[in-house]
Design an enzyme around this catalytic site. Structure first.
Site, short mmCIF file in Angstrom:
data_model
loop_
_atom_site.label_atom_id
_atom_site.label_comp_id
_atom_site.label_asym_id
_atom_site.label_seq_id
_atom_site.Cartn_x
_atom_site.Cartn_y
_atom_site.Cartn_z
N GLU A 10 0.82 -1.22 0.00
CA GLU A 10 0.00 0.00 0.00
C GLU A 10 0.85 1.27 0.00
OE1 GLU A 10 -3.37 -0.15 -0.29
OE2 GLU A 10 -3.00 -2.29 -0.51
N CYS A 11 2.14 1.12 0.14
CA CYS A 11 3.06 2.25 0.27
C CYS A 11 3.78 2.51 -1.06
CB CYS A 11 4.08 1.94 1.37
SG CYS A 11 5.43 3.12 1.49
N GLY A 12 3.66 3.73 -1.57
CA GLY A 12 4.31 4.10 -2.83
C GLY A 12 5.82 3.98 -2.76
N ARG A 15 6.63 0.36 -3.04
CA ARG A 15 6.42 -0.12 -4.42
C ARG A 15 7.53 0.35 -5.35
NH1 ARG A 15 1.10 1.50 -3.19
NH2 ARG A 15 1.31 3.32 -4.56
#
Length: 140
Positions: A10-12, A15
Site C-alpha cells: 500500500e506504500c508508494g 512499491r
C-alpha cells in the site's frame, strides 16, 4: 544471500523500491511485514545492520505513534519493540537487505546504494519524479 524487502504494497515508496530492485535484474524475497511481522530479534538486526537507532526506524505518519506516546524519549528500546510488536505499522518501510548492505529505503532511491547492479536504466517513480534519466544519469 538473496535480496529481501520488508514491503507494504500500500506504500508508494515501498512499491518504487521493489520496482527498482526488480529492474536491477533481481527477484527479491518479499516479506509483507504487516501480514508477517518480523520478530523483535529480527527488527533489532535490521535496524542495527542499517546503522540506525531503533527510534529512527519508527514511522509516525498514519500510525498510533502519537496515541501511544512514543515521542517520549525516555522510553526504552524494549518499550519501543513492544509497541512495534503490537502495531507492526510502526516499523518504517521498506527495509531492504542485499549482499552489499541493509538500508531503510526512504527515499526509495537509497536502494540503488546497496544493489549489486545499480545501473538499472531509466527509472521514474509512480509520482512522476525521474530518478534515472534516459541516458542512465542518476538525477537524485
Amino acid at each position: 544471500m538473496t535480496v529481501t524487502i520488508y514491503h507494504n504494497p500500500e506504500c508508494g515508496t515501498s512499491r518504487n523500491t521493489l520496482a527498482m530492485i526488480r529492474q536491477s535484474g533481481v527477484e527479491p524475497r518479499v516479506v509483507e511485514y504487516l501480514k508477517n511481522p518480523p520478530s523483535r530479534e529480527r527488527i533489532v538486526e535490521l535496524v542495527s545492520a542499517a546503522g540506525m537507532a531503533l527510534r529512527q526506524a519508527l514511522r509516525q505518519k498514519d500510525t498510533p505513534y502519537e496515541a501511544l506516546g512514543l515521542g517520549d524519549t525516555s522510553l526504552t528500546d524494549d518499550a519501543l519493540l513492544d509497541a512495534i510488536g503490537q502495531h507492526p505499522v510502526l516499523l518504517n518501510r521498506p527495509f531492504v537487505e542485499t549482499p552489499v548492505g541493509t538500508r531503510l529505503c526512504r527515499p526509495s532511491e537509497v536502494v540503488l546504494d546497496i544493489l549489486e547492479n545499480p545501473d538499472i536504466g531509466p527509472f521514474t517513480k509512480e509520482d512522476g519524479e525521474v530518478i534515472i534519466d534516459a541516458e542512465g544519469k542518476r538525477i537524485v
